[in-house]
Scaffold this active site. Structure first.
Site, PDB file in Angstrom:
ATOM      1  N   HIS A 206       0.843  -1.181   0.000  1.00 42.61           N
ATOM      2  CA  HIS A 206       0.000   0.000   0.000  1.00 42.61           C
ATOM      3  C   HIS A 206       0.890   1.246   0.000  1.00 42.61           C
ATOM      4  O   HIS A 206       2.106   1.140   0.197  1.00 42.61           O
ATOM      5  CB  HIS A 206      -0.946   0.011   1.215  1.00 42.61           C
ATOM      6  CG  HIS A 206      -0.247   0.084   2.545  1.00 42.61           C
ATOM      7  ND1 HIS A 206      -0.139  -0.994   3.392  1.00 42.61           N
ATOM      8  CD2 HIS A 206       0.392   1.105   3.153  1.00 42.61           C
ATOM      9  CE1 HIS A 206       0.534  -0.636   4.470  1.00 42.61           C
ATOM     10  NE2 HIS A 206       0.873   0.629   4.363  1.00 42.61           N
TER      11      HIS A 206
HETATM   12  P1  TYD Z   1      -1.990  -4.082   7.672  1.00 37.53           P
HETATM   13  O1  TYD Z   1      -2.294  -2.707   7.153  1.00 37.53           O
HETATM   14  O2  TYD Z   1      -2.470  -5.245   6.889  1.00 37.53           O
HETATM   15  O3  TYD Z   1      -0.418  -4.216   7.930  1.00 37.53           O
HETATM   16  P2  TYD Z   1       0.766  -4.224   6.831  1.00 37.53           P
HETATM   17  O4  TYD Z   1       0.549  -3.052   5.964  1.00 37.53           O
HETATM   18  O5  TYD Z   1       2.007  -4.133   7.642  1.00 37.53           O
HETATM   19  O6  TYD Z   1       0.771  -5.495   6.094  1.00 37.53           O
HETATM   20  O7  TYD Z   1      -2.540  -4.162   9.171  1.00 37.53           O
HETATM   21  C1  TYD Z   1      -2.868  -5.374   9.806  1.00 37.53           C
HETATM   22  C2  TYD Z   1      -4.014  -5.126  10.764  1.00 37.53           C
HETATM   23  O8  TYD Z   1      -3.617  -4.264  11.831  1.00 37.53           O
HETATM   24  C3  TYD Z   1      -5.206  -4.477  10.093  1.00 37.53           C
HETATM   25  O9  TYD Z   1      -6.369  -5.083  10.623  1.00 37.53           O
HETATM   26  C4  TYD Z   1      -5.137  -3.032  10.542  1.00 37.53           C
HETATM   27  C5  TYD Z   1      -4.480  -3.135  11.901  1.00 37.53           C
HETATM   28  N1  TYD Z   1      -3.656  -1.985  12.239  1.00 37.53           N
HETATM   29  C6  TYD Z   1      -4.022  -1.203  13.327  1.00 37.53           C
HETATM   30  O10 TYD Z   1      -5.045  -1.428  13.989  1.00 37.53           O
HETATM   31  N2  TYD Z   1      -3.220  -0.154  13.672  1.00 37.53           N
HETATM   32  C7  TYD Z   1      -2.099   0.145  12.994  1.00 37.53           C
HETATM   33  O11 TYD Z   1      -1.380   1.112  13.358  1.00 37.53           O
HETATM   34  C8  TYD Z   1      -1.720  -0.676  11.854  1.00 37.53           C
HETATM   35  C9  TYD Z   1      -0.475  -0.376  11.063  1.00 37.53           C
HETATM   36  C10 TYD Z   1      -2.535  -1.731  11.519  1.00 37.53           C
END
Ligand code: TYD
Length: 134
Positions: free
Chosen positions: A49
């Site tokens: 992303h």
């Molecule tokens: P995700 O965006 O998939 O992580 P990455 O980009 O590292 O692969 O996030 C995983 C899960 O965690 C998703 O349900 C959103 C949650 N999340 C939070 O609640 N707070 C945060 O600060 C972050 C980064 C993710």
């Protein structure tokens, strides 16, 4: 590309090492959120992303992982394996993290609290946003 390494001074002595992180000092923004990624399974690719506004600094506290960073016209791959080095990632940069070592602990500092509306989750949307901005 709006990406750079920030060298974090390590206070090392015979006991070991210590790194201190201070907002608007060695960290170039107000720290509103800290999260960390660990226990990452083999072959996993995370991220995939970009962000509309968010600025982040990634530090591997233990182990190693690779970042693919893409500003829409250039792609670079970076190995993070040093806890005295921060990878500063501006907004509107597509990022993917992969090749996590078993012991990898990847900590990320962010200049805003979690906000799903700041995410650009589709690569085609990302390219469209980059083109519209230029
Ligand atoms: P995700 O965006 O998939 O992580 P990455 O980009 O590292 O692969 O996030 C995983 C899960 O965690 C998703 O349900 C959103 C949650 N999340 C939070 O609640 N707070 C945060 O600060 C972050 C980064 C993710």
């Amino acid at each position: 590309m709006d990406v750079k390494f920030i060298e974090l001074q390590s206070h090392g002595d015979e006991r070991g090492s210590l790194v201190s992180l201070e907002e608007n000092k060695n960290i170039p923004f107000e720290i509103k959120r800290v999260y960390y990624i660990f226990d990452t399974k083999e072959q996993v690719r995370r991220g995939l992303h970009a962000h509309k506004k968010l600025k982040q600094l990634a530090i591997v506290l233990k182990g190693s992982c690779r970042f693919l960073l893409d500003n829409g016209s250039e792609k670079i791959e970076i190995l993070l394996d040093n806890p005295s080095q921060g990878l500063y990632i501006e907004s509107v940069i597509w990022r993917e993290m992969f090749d996590f070592s078993d012991d990898c602990v990847l900590m990320v500092l962010a200049d805003s609290v979690y906000d799903e509306s700041d995410y650009i989750r589709g690569y085609e949307d990302f390219i469209r946003i980059v083109k519209n901005a230029s």
